[in-house]
Every structure is written in C-alpha cells, then in structure tokens.
Design a protein around this motif. Structure first.
Motif, PDB file in Angstrom:
ATOM      1  N   GLN A 168       0.982  10.426  11.825  1.00 16.54           N
ATOM      2  CA  GLN A 168       0.142   9.250  11.623  1.00 16.54           C
ATOM      3  C   GLN A 168      -1.279   9.450  12.129  1.00 16.54           C
ATOM      4  OE1 GLN A 168       3.505   6.364  13.007  1.00 16.54           O
ATOM      5  NE2 GLN A 168       1.996   5.110  11.946  1.00 16.54           N
ATOM      6  N   PHE A 169      -1.465  10.430  13.019  1.00 16.80           N
ATOM      7  CA  PHE A 169      -2.814  10.689  13.510  1.00 16.80           C
ATOM      8  C   PHE A 169      -3.665  11.411  12.467  1.00 16.80           C
ATOM      9  CE2 PHE A 169      -0.680   9.627  17.391  1.00 16.80           C
ATOM     10  CZ  PHE A 169      -1.655   8.971  18.121  1.00 16.80           C
ATOM     11  N   LEU A 170      -3.054  11.768  11.324  1.00 19.66           N
ATOM     12  CA  LEU A 170      -3.822  12.292  10.198  1.00 19.66           C
ATOM     13  C   LEU A 170      -4.422  11.163   9.366  1.00 19.66           C
ATOM     14  CD1 LEU A 170      -1.389  15.112   9.018  1.00 19.66           C
ATOM     15  CD2 LEU A 170      -3.399  15.342  10.480  1.00 19.66           C
ATOM     16  N   HIS A 171      -4.025   9.920   9.680  1.00 16.56           N
ATOM     17  CA  HIS A 171      -4.582   8.756   8.982  1.00 16.56           C
ATOM     18  C   HIS A 171      -6.098   8.764   9.155  1.00 16.56           C
ATOM     19  CE1 HIS A 171      -5.515   4.623   7.901  1.00 16.56           C
ATOM     20  NE2 HIS A 171      -4.270   4.446   7.487  1.00 16.56           N
ATOM     21  N   PRO A 172      -6.861   8.615   8.058  1.00 13.74           N
ATOM     22  CA  PRO A 172      -8.318   8.720   8.173  1.00 13.74           C
ATOM     23  C   PRO A 172      -8.944   7.677   9.094  1.00 13.74           C
ATOM     24  CG  PRO A 172      -7.655   7.875   6.014  1.00 13.74           C
ATOM     25  CD  PRO A 172      -6.415   8.359   6.689  1.00 13.74           C
ATOM     26  N   ASP A 173      -8.285   6.527   9.282  1.00 16.45           N
ATOM     27  CA  ASP A 173      -8.840   5.496  10.160  1.00 16.45           C
ATOM     28  C   ASP A 173      -7.696   4.738  10.827  1.00 16.45           C
ATOM     29  OD1 ASP A 173     -10.534   3.793  11.495  1.00 16.45           O
ATOM     30  OD2 ASP A 173     -10.966   2.523   9.763  1.00 16.45           O
ATOM     31  N   LEU A 174      -6.979   5.421  11.706  1.00 16.74           N
ATOM     32  CA  LEU A 174      -5.863   4.783  12.390  1.00 16.74           C
ATOM     33  C   LEU A 174      -6.321   3.608  13.251  1.00 16.74           C
ATOM     34  CD1 LEU A 174      -2.850   4.771  12.992  1.00 16.74           C
ATOM     35  CD2 LEU A 174      -3.254   6.478  14.784  1.00 16.74           C
ATOM     36  N   PRO A 175      -7.406   3.734  14.040  1.00 11.06           N
ATOM     37  CA  PRO A 175      -7.868   2.563  14.807  1.00 11.06           C
ATOM     38  C   PRO A 175      -8.217   1.378  13.909  1.00 11.06           C
ATOM     39  CG  PRO A 175      -8.902   4.569  15.622  1.00 11.06           C
ATOM     40  CD  PRO A 175      -8.206   4.934  14.359  1.00 11.06           C
ATOM     41  N   GLY A 176      -8.847   1.656  12.774  1.00 18.58           N
ATOM     42  CA  GLY A 176      -9.184   0.572  11.851  1.00 18.58           C
ATOM     43  C   GLY A 176      -7.948  -0.106  11.306  1.00 18.58           C
ATOM     44  N   MET A 177      -6.908   0.676  11.010  1.00 13.51           N
ATOM     45  CA  MET A 177      -5.664   0.101  10.516  1.00 13.51           C
ATOM     46  C   MET A 177      -5.010  -0.774  11.575  1.00 13.51           C
ATOM     47  SD  MET A 177      -2.067   0.451  10.492  1.00 13.51           S
ATOM     48  CE  MET A 177      -1.587   2.150  10.837  1.00 13.51           C
ATOM     49  N   VAL A 178      -5.038  -0.325  12.843  1.00 12.79           N
ATOM     50  CA  VAL A 178      -4.465  -1.124  13.937  1.00 12.79           C
ATOM     51  C   VAL A 178      -5.243  -2.426  14.102  1.00 12.79           C
ATOM     52  CG1 VAL A 178      -4.033  -1.191  16.416  1.00 12.79           C
ATOM     53  CG2 VAL A 178      -3.555   0.897  15.132  1.00 12.79           C
ATOM     54  N   ALA A 179      -6.576  -2.328  14.087  1.00 12.26           N
ATOM     55  CA  ALA A 179      -7.402  -3.532  14.241  1.00 12.26           C
ATOM     56  C   ALA A 179      -7.152  -4.515  13.102  1.00 12.26           C
ATOM     57  CB  ALA A 179      -8.878  -3.140  14.285  1.00 12.26           C
ATOM     58  N   ALA A 180      -7.048  -4.007  11.882  1.00  9.11           N
ATOM     59  CA  ALA A 180      -6.798  -4.882  10.733  1.00  9.11           C
ATOM     60  C   ALA A 180      -5.434  -5.551  10.851  1.00  9.11           C
ATOM     61  CB  ALA A 180      -6.885  -4.069   9.438  1.00  9.11           C
TER      62      ALA A 180
END
Length: 696
Positions: free
Chosen positions: A519-531
C-alpha cells in the motif's frame, strides 16, 4: 452569369484557378474510372473500388475547393477553422461514397441518377461547410438565390454524369461524364463564391500574405495529386500484383509490427492446424509460454525505446531457434509462446533450456549492459490436454509455477502440482469479484488496558467467506491480493469501512487498521487517508494504522516521509509484529511510533520458556525508555495475562479477551473483555505477596 464571371475574373488569382480546375478534371476522370471498376465488381471488391472512387473524388474536389478559396482575393485578413476544414473533407468522402454505393451497388434502374444526385449534394455540403471554415475580419452576406442555384447545378450535373457513366462504356460517354462532373464542381464553387460577400469591419486591416496563400495552394494541389496518383495506381494493379499485395497484407496481419515475429492471430491459426495434424498422425508437440522477468525494470529505468530494442534483440535470439523446430510468437508485451515440433519431452525441455539461455544472455543498449530473466511453462499435446484451450491453460499454470519457483524456471505441466496453482488463480479471480461486489467483512478484536481492565480500542481484521469454499483465512487471501494487484483497492475498502463503522463511538476508542507494505506504493496514501477521514467523519486521533517493519525496509526514506505526513493528520502509527523479522532499533529511532505491538509468537512460549519472558521484559523496558506503549498480541490464557501484568505491559489483545467479531457484536466484545480482565486482576490481587503497585 455576369456576376459569376465578374467574381471569377476580378476577385481571384487566375493562376490558382487554373490549378484548381486541373485538379478537378483529374479527380473527376479518376473517380469515373474507379466508379466503373467498382460497378463491375462483386461483393467486398465492389465496395472497395467504390470507396477508392469516393476518396479520389472527395479529396480532389476538396482540394479544388480549398485552392479556389486560396485564390479568392478577400478584402480583409483571412484564416481557416481547422476543425470545419477537416469535417468538410470527411463529408465529401463519406457523402460521395454513399452516392456511389447507391449508383453502383443497388439493382434499381434509377439508382445511378439518384446516386449521382446524392454525390452532388455531398459536394455542395462540403463546399458550404468549407465556406463556414473561412474566417474573416468582417461581416459575411449571402445571396440565397445564387446559393440555391449552385446547389441545384451540383446535384443535376453530378446526377447526369453518373447516369451517363453507368449507361455507356464508350470513351465519348466517359469524357462527357467527366466533363459534366467537373463542370458541376466548378459551377458550384464559383456560383457559391458569387453569392458570398465580405464587408470589412475595420480600415487598415492586416491582409493575408498572397505568397503564403499561393504556397499553401500549391501544397494542397500536390497532396491532391498524390491522392489521385495513388488512386489511379491502384486501378492499374494487375492480377499478379494484387496477389502479391494480398500475400504481403496477410504477412503483415500475421506478424508483430515491432519484432517481426508471428503474432497472436498467426499463433491461433498455427495452433489449430497443429492440433488437427496431431489428431490425424498421433504426433505430439509442445506449447511453451515464455514470460520475461525484469523487463519492466528496463522500461522504467532506461525508457520505452530501450524496452523496444530489448524486445527486438530477444525476438531475434528466439527466432534463431526456428531451424531447431521452435516457432516463436509474440503474444503481447513481454509475453511469448513457442510451438516446438514433434519431439520427446526430454528433447523439448533441452531445446527450451537452450532457448532460455539465449534469452537471458546479457546485451548492450546505449552503452549499458542489460539482461532479462525468463520463466517458461510448457504443456504437451495431446498428452496434457484434449483441446487447444486446455493446452494453453495448462501451459499458463506451469508458467505460474515457474515464476513462483526461483530454482526451476522451466516447468512442464504436472497435474498434481499445477492443480494447486489453478485453484490459487481461481481464488484470485473470486477475490477480485468479492472486492467489486462488496462481499468481504470486517471483524473487530478488542484491545484492553492490562492495568485498568478498560477497553482502549479495537483492531479491524479482514474476513472473507467464499460462497463455495467457506471461510478463507487472511493468511491465504492477503498474500494473494498482494500478488495480483488487489491489495490497494482491498486496503482502501478496509480503511473506509472501519472508519465509517467506528466513526461514532460513544467513547473515544482507537480503531487499528493494518497497512500492507504494497500500500505504500499508493501514489498518495496520506491523501487517501485524509479523504477517508473527511468522508466518514472519523476523528483522526481515533484512527491507528499498523505496519510491519518490512514495509519500511523496502524504501525507508519514502515510507518514513509518508508516515510523517499521515501522522501530521493526527493519526497514530503502530509498529506491528515487533520481535520478528528485522526488529531494528534503528527503525524505532528513525520514527516516533505511537505504539509497539509485540508479536504473538512470544506468547506461545511465555509460560514455559524463560528466554521468551526475558525478551518480553526487555521489549517492555525499551518501550518505557522510549515512552512508547507496548501491546501484546495473542493472549489466550490467564497465566499469560498474569505474567504480562506482572511485567508491566500496557495493553493486550487475544482470544482470552475476545475473539474477532462483526461490528454489530462490539458491545458484547467489550463486556466480555472487561469481565475477563477484572476477574483476572481480582484473582491477582488476592494472591499473597503480590506488590500493591500491581493490584487494582
């Protein structure tokens, strides 16, 4: 008529008008001849010639129109709308094709007359769409009377032209037909231009450059002549040339453009032919699926051009084995298939081994020495399959096993060994479907404070009940999701579901959600969590994300930067399975984790192994020195809980305190955990000699 002649003589560059007229005559002559050829043809051949005729006519008449427009000396600056200009060309070709099909393909007496009229109307439509593409710095006025006359002339003269061309084959009739068609086009254009008036909007306007206009006109004329030349050349093709062209087209259709190897279409054809021959003669053949390893790295690091050159190099090496009986096909991307002629399994294996050695040998591109790996899965017909579809599936299963086994990169189909691989692939397909259809569940396991007996939170755990196979353990389907590119949607679903279900707890309890290293390959993991937090209303301080140290080791700098962004949202981070794998103190120093989760493997030996207890004591001491709480997983007995209490462990989780259960049973989980802990702590307090600091 005077108005039309005045427009032609005084408002046009007559040199360009002559060029336009010549193009028009040439196009009309070519169109009539191709129309006659199409009318005499049958089936697809007839439509092919009619399309060529429409293309020649439409493009040449469009060129005539365009050159004549460039010849027009407008009283203001002009330009052309490119979209409408292109549309006008398409209208001429498509409308002309429709007219010629009506005239040449329909078995009706008036079909040529009607089809010619449609042809003329399409040319008129082209003309006026092209006129609308003529952009001027002024006001345009139209004489509707002359406009109507131009359209009628185009339709009548084109109708007469096609009618005469259809009725009589003599040279005189063909000449009349050509003259009528060309006259119709010319009258359409210049009558339409006579109906066209421009009033400039300003004085001192920037006029168009006549030299540039003339150059553009000559360029368009050359393109038109090229189109006409190509169309006429096709008319002159004799039977022998047609046969050669068809052979070449077949070769191109059955060959891969990049590598020159046979393509998927040729493979399908050849495979069916070999299967039929095998059924008749009893001779076996081998199908080998070949997949390149590390090819994506070359694409990513050296670019797609280097990737293409790599494929060409590999293809040349494999194609050299055709003399030894291996016909190689490129199926797509970095996937190839070899059909090996009749040979024993051992001989086929030896040939494939030599082929693989050739593939993996290093090569140089742009000064860099590169190499790829190759995994090969093979199956034999008819030994391993009754039909070609099953043969391909079995070769794919063998390939799947070869890719998973680093010690054996050439695998032949084996019924017992590949059955497990088949089931695994089917399970991966079912998992994808389960994710899409929302068939998974989250269960929650309670986490409690060892000292107070209070519930501190829950860990969300994925559960999957397969419709036919029953409950599938996470240890089976989580790795499967990682291998098949499903972990990102699966992880996102788990996070959103946990936040949505637990966003409105009455008490501020933590909910822990696991993150896979992938999952750390996700291009914007922090953005996904915030959303997700914003979408579900979950308080950031109530969400805890768990990860193992393996997630950090792969790309430490990137992962730690991602974790810092997530932590900045207010979300806490826990280090899971501590005590196994790397368990590096450097990791604890690099990032301020909010919790350490002690791996459950230590709990299994806690009661009988003094060393295990010493390790737990050391980890707890480490946590206290770093001011990081420690949670112990896998608590299944009261003795384990008692030892953890004595050692000063912060929180615990395990079957003793509560098994994972659906969200609807969270209250029952809480009551059970509190009851179990309080009873245990009461018993501990009642024991003689227990330090008061450990009693509740």
């Amino acid at each position: 008529m005077i108005t039309i002649l005045d427009c032609l003589i005084n408002e046009h560059d007559l040199r360009l008008v002559v060029v336009a007229a010549l193009i028009c005559m040439a196009g009309s002559w070519t169109a009539i001849r191709l129309y006659r050829r199409g009318k005499d043809g049958e089936g697809a051949e007839r439509f092919g010639w009619l399309f060529l005729g429409a293309t020649a006519a439409g493009s040449s008449i469009w060129c005539t129109h365009f050159i004549a427009m460039l010849a027009y000396e407008a009283p203001t600056g002009v330009s052309f709308n490119p979209v409408l200009t292109v549309i006008s060309l398409l209208v001429a070709i498509v409308g002309g094709f429709a007219g010629l099909v009506i005239a040449g393909a329909l078995p009706l007496r008036l079909a040529p007359t009607v089809g010619g009229g449609v042809f003329g109307l399409s040319i008129a439509a082209m003309h006026y769409i092209g006129m609308n593409a003529y952009v001027v710095d002024g006001v345009i006025d139209w004489d509707l009377g002359l406009t109507s006359v131009s359209i009628i002339l185009a339709a009548l003269l084109s109708s007469a032209s096609v009618h005469i061309a259809s009725r009589d084959r003599t040279m005189t009739s063909k000449s009349i037909a050509v003259a009528l068609m060309a006259t119709g086009v010319v009258l359409l254009h210049f009558t339409g231009m006579a109906a066209f008036r421009i009033t400039p909007l300003s004085i001192g306007v920037h006029y168009s450059d006549p030299t540039a206009m003339q150059g553009m006109a000559i360029s368009v004329a050359m393109v038109g002549l090229i189109v006409l030349g190509a169309a006429f050349a096709s008319y002159l093709i004799d039977g022998q040339t047609q046969a050669r062209s068809l052979d070449e087209l077949r070769r191109m259709a059955l060959s891969d453009v990049l590598t020159g190897l046979s393509n998927r279409a040729h493979f399908t054809e050849e495979l069916e032919a070999r299967a039929r021959r095998s059924r008749k003669t009893g001779q076996c053949f081998t199908l080998a699926a070949i997949d390149l390893d590390r090819f994506k790295e070359i694409n990513d690091m050296r670019g797609h051009a280097a990737g293409d050159r790599t494929l060409v190099t590999i293809a040349e090496r494999m194609d050299a084995f055709k003399a030894e009986g291996a016909h190689v096909f490129r199926i797509g991307g970095d996937e190839f298939i070899a059909l090996v002629d009749d040979a024993s399994r051992e001989a086929a294996a030896a040939l494939l081994a030599r082929l693989r050695e050739a593939v993996i040998a290093p090569f140089v591109i742009d000064g860099y020495e590169l190499s790829v790996g190759a995994s090969i899965g093979a199956a034999r017909f008819p030994d391993d399959a009754a039909d070609v579809e099953q043969l391909q599936r079995n070769a794919d299963l063998a390939l799947y096993r070869a890719k998973a086994d680093p010690s054996d990169k050439i695998c032949f189909f084996d019924t017992e060994m590949d059955e497990a691989a088949r089931l695994k692939r089917e399970l991966a397909i079912d998992l994808r479907r389960a994710i899409e259809n929302d068939e998974l569940q989250l269960h929650y396991q309670v986490q409690t404070s060892v000292s107070s007996g209070l519930v501190t939170g829950f860990e969300a755990l994925l559960r999957w009940t397969h419709p036919t196979r029953g409950r599938i353990p996470p240890s089976d389907f989580i790795p499967l999701a990682e291998e098949n590119g499903l972990i990102l949607p699966l992880g996102e679903w788990a996070l959103k579901t946990a936040c949505r279900e637990c966003a409105h707890f009455r008490k501020p309890l933590k909910v822990a959600v696991n993150l896979s290293p992938v999952q750390f390959l996700h291009p914007d993991l922090p953005g996904m969590v915030a959303a997700t937090l914003a979408e579900t209303g979950m308080r950031p301080e109530c969400l805890e994300l768990e990860l193992t140290e393996s997630a950090i080791i792969a790309d430490k700098a990137r992962t730690l930067a991602t974790l810092k962004k997530i932590r900045a949202l207010g979300v806490t981070i826990a280090l899971d399975d501590f005590g196994t794998g790397y368990s590096s103190l450097e990791t604890l120093r690099s990032f301020p984790f909010d919790k350490i989760k002690l791996d459950r493997s230590f709990m299994n030996e806690l009661e009988s192994n003094h060393q295990a207890r010493s390790i737990i004591r050391a980890v707890l001491a480490l946590g206290r020195s770093l001011d990081i709480p420690v949670l112990a997983e896998g608590i299944e007995t009261r003795d384990q809980l008692e030892i953890l209490h004595e050692e000063g462990c912060d929180t615990a989780q395990g079957y003793l305190l509560g098994r994972p259960a659906p969200f609807e049973e969270i209250n029952l989980l809480t009551d059970h955990a509190v009851h179990t802990l309080r009873n245990t702590l009461w018993e501990l307090r009642a024991k003689p000699g227990l330090p008061r600091s450990l009693a509740v």
